[in-house]
Design a protein around this motif. Structure first.
Motif, mmCIF file in Angstrom:
data_model
loop_
_atom_site.group_PDB
_atom_site.id
_atom_site.type_symbol
_atom_site.label_atom_id
_atom_site.label_comp_id
_atom_site.label_asym_id
_atom_site.label_seq_id
_atom_site.Cartn_x
_atom_site.Cartn_y
_atom_site.Cartn_z
ATOM 1 N N GLY A 28 0.899 -1.135 -0.064
ATOM 2 C CA GLY A 28 0.089 0.121 0.157
ATOM 3 C C GLY A 28 0.899 1.213 0.134
ATOM 4 N N TRP A 29 0.320 2.435 -0.436
ATOM 5 C CA TRP A 29 1.023 3.703 -0.620
ATOM 6 C C TRP A 29 0.245 4.678 -0.704
ATOM 7 C CZ3 TRP A 29 0.568 0.347 -4.747
ATOM 8 C CH2 TRP A 29 0.327 1.229 -5.976
ATOM 9 N N ASP A 30 0.492 5.915 -0.250
ATOM 10 C CA ASP A 30 -0.211 6.950 -0.637
ATOM 11 C C ASP A 30 0.729 8.001 -1.215
ATOM 12 O OD1 ASP A 30 -2.661 6.516 0.503
ATOM 13 O OD2 ASP A 30 -1.827 6.891 2.255
ATOM 14 N N VAL A 31 0.346 9.137 -2.150
ATOM 15 C CA VAL A 31 1.137 10.166 -2.724
ATOM 16 C C VAL A 31 1.306 11.185 -1.757
ATOM 17 C CG1 VAL A 31 1.431 11.692 -4.722
ATOM 18 C CG2 VAL A 31 0.609 9.204 -5.027
ATOM 19 N N ALA A 32 2.435 11.661 -1.588
ATOM 20 C CA ALA A 32 2.840 12.855 -0.689
ATOM 21 C C ALA A 32 1.976 14.032 -1.309
ATOM 22 C CB ALA A 32 4.065 13.115 -0.359
ATOM 23 N N GLN A 33 1.298 14.869 -0.551
ATOM 24 C CA GLN A 33 0.520 16.065 -1.397
ATOM 25 C C GLN A 33 1.772 17.314 -1.648
ATOM 26 O OE1 GLN A 33 -2.690 16.592 -2.118
ATOM 27 N NE2 GLN A 33 -2.664 14.479 -1.186
ATOM 28 N N ASP A 87 -2.563 -4.832 -11.252
ATOM 29 C CA ASP A 87 -2.047 -3.411 -11.183
ATOM 30 C C ASP A 87 -2.928 -2.522 -10.692
ATOM 31 O OD1 ASP A 87 0.018 -1.741 -11.418
ATOM 32 O OD2 ASP A 87 -0.082 -1.532 -13.551
ATOM 33 N N ASN A 88 -2.560 -1.812 -9.786
ATOM 34 C CA ASN A 88 -3.138 -0.507 -9.540
ATOM 35 C C ASN A 88 -2.314 0.574 -9.676
ATOM 36 O OD1 ASN A 88 -4.050 1.838 -7.726
ATOM 37 N ND2 ASN A 88 -4.899 0.320 -6.269
ATOM 38 N N LEU A 89 -2.881 1.491 -10.565
ATOM 39 C CA LEU A 89 -2.256 2.652 -11.122
ATOM 40 C C LEU A 89 -2.008 3.861 -10.566
ATOM 41 C CD1 LEU A 89 -3.828 2.128 -14.698
ATOM 42 C CD2 LEU A 89 -1.895 1.154 -13.722
ATOM 43 N N THR A 90 -3.047 3.760 -9.307
ATOM 44 C CA THR A 90 -2.807 5.262 -8.495
ATOM 45 C C THR A 90 -2.580 5.160 -7.157
ATOM 46 O OG1 THR A 90 -5.344 5.243 -7.952
ATOM 47 C CG2 THR A 90 -4.646 6.236 -10.146
ATOM 48 N N GLY A 91 -2.715 4.092 -6.396
ATOM 49 C CA GLY A 91 -2.525 4.013 -5.099
ATOM 50 C C GLY A 91 -3.865 4.706 -4.225
ATOM 51 N N LYS A 92 -4.670 4.922 -4.886
ATOM 52 C CA LYS A 92 -5.971 5.503 -4.267
ATOM 53 C C LYS A 92 -6.680 4.433 -3.562
ATOM 54 C CE LYS A 92 -6.512 9.269 -7.523
ATOM 55 N NZ LYS A 92 -7.336 10.095 -8.543
ATOM 56 N N GLY A 93 -7.281 4.807 -2.487
ATOM 57 C CA GLY A 93 -8.061 3.845 -1.484
ATOM 58 C C GLY A 93 -7.285 3.526 -0.327
ATOM 59 N N GLU A 94 -7.995 2.877 0.802
ATOM 60 C CA GLU A 94 -7.533 2.510 1.826
ATOM 61 C C GLU A 94 -6.994 1.142 1.661
ATOM 62 O OE1 GLU A 94 -7.502 4.295 4.619
ATOM 63 O OE2 GLU A 94 -7.951 5.976 3.399
ATOM 64 N N GLY A 95 -6.195 0.745 2.849
ATOM 65 C CA GLY A 95 -5.775 -0.577 2.692
ATOM 66 C C GLY A 95 -4.505 -0.970 1.565
ATOM 67 N N ASP A 96 -4.589 -2.104 1.298
ATOM 68 C CA ASP A 96 -3.696 -2.699 0.157
ATOM 69 C C ASP A 96 -3.836 -2.081 -1.153
ATOM 70 O OD1 ASP A 96 -2.218 -4.511 2.023
ATOM 71 O OD2 ASP A 96 -3.959 -6.050 1.510
ATOM 72 N N ASP A 97 -3.075 -1.615 -1.927
ATOM 73 C CA ASP A 97 -3.066 -1.260 -3.339
ATOM 74 C C ASP A 97 -2.883 -2.284 -4.161
ATOM 75 O OD1 ASP A 97 -4.092 1.540 -2.638
ATOM 76 O OD2 ASP A 97 -1.885 1.895 -2.164
ATOM 77 N N GLU A 98 -2.187 -3.276 -3.837
ATOM 78 C CA GLU A 98 -1.746 -4.426 -4.487
ATOM 79 C C GLU A 98 -1.509 -5.690 -3.799
ATOM 80 O OE1 GLU A 98 1.280 -4.081 -7.884
ATOM 81 O OE2 GLU A 98 0.428 -2.311 -8.453
#
Length: 199
Positions: A28-33, A87-98
């Motif tokens: 999982g990941w998020d993009v820093a603002q 594949d998750n292209l954006t990392g959006k959403g909670e929890g595991d992205d892939e």
């Protein structure tokens, strides 16, 4: 309760989950603002596409063939023991992205180590690196009871300029599987660059 792994820490999966045969590796990941202003707006337009992969290594810590790389372009290992769920292209959403599913009992004996890696797709042309990613983690879950065994967080670590990451290794040790948290940043353009280091 899951173990929060520190870099370099090793655990016995047999000890932490004695009946473990099937596990899920979640990324999982998020993009820093970005900071404000026009420059921030333009830089923030491109999505961050992190790609999780598993390299299946032999006893010489090498890949025997290209088919031993499980990633978005090869979602299932030829043995059927490892399956990438997409594949998750954006990392959006909670929890595991892939997520990647692993059946330890079906892994061929010729494979002695699974290296969990992540890379940023098209990172060089997008000028992206891991310093722009936050809340990144890898976790292992026992699929039999859905309990999290271990988690390794990349947050709070400086990975400026690093575009790939060797997250963790799951490896055979005598009659059991163990896990080691690696957390080593590398500069690559894609998963192919990472795989090339193991041929």
């Amino acid at each position: 309760m899951a173990i929060n792994l520190q870099k370099g820490q090793r655990i016995s999966l047999k000890k932490e989950a004695p009946s473990l045969t099937k596990l899920m590796c979640g990324l999982g990941w998020d993009v820093a603002q970005k900071s404000g202003g026009l420059l921030g707006m333009f830089q923030g337009q491109a999505n961050f596409d992190l790609d999780s992969s598993i390299l299946c290594l032999n006893s010489n810590d090498k890949l025997s063939s290209k088919s031993d790389v499980v990633y978005y372009g090869n979602l299932r290992h030829k043995s059927g023991a490892i399956t990438h769920l997409g594949d998750n292209l954006t990392g959006k959403g909670e929890g595991d992205d892939e997520q990647i599913l692993v059946n330890l009992s079906d892994i061929p004996t010729t494979i002695t180590k699974l290296v969990f890696v992540v890379s940023i797709y098209d990172c060089l042309s997008r000028h992206q690196d891991f310093s722009q990613v936050k809340n990144a983690f890898v976790r292992l879950v026992d699929l039999a009871n859905k309990k999290e065994i271990a988690r390794y967080s990349l947050s709070g670590t400086d990975y400026a300029g690093q575009t790939g990451m060797i997250l963790a290794e799951v490896y055979r040790h005598e009659d059991e599987w163990k896990m080691a948290a690696i957390g080593e940043g590398i500069r690559v353009n894609d998963i192919q660059d990472i795989a090339n280091q193991y041929f």
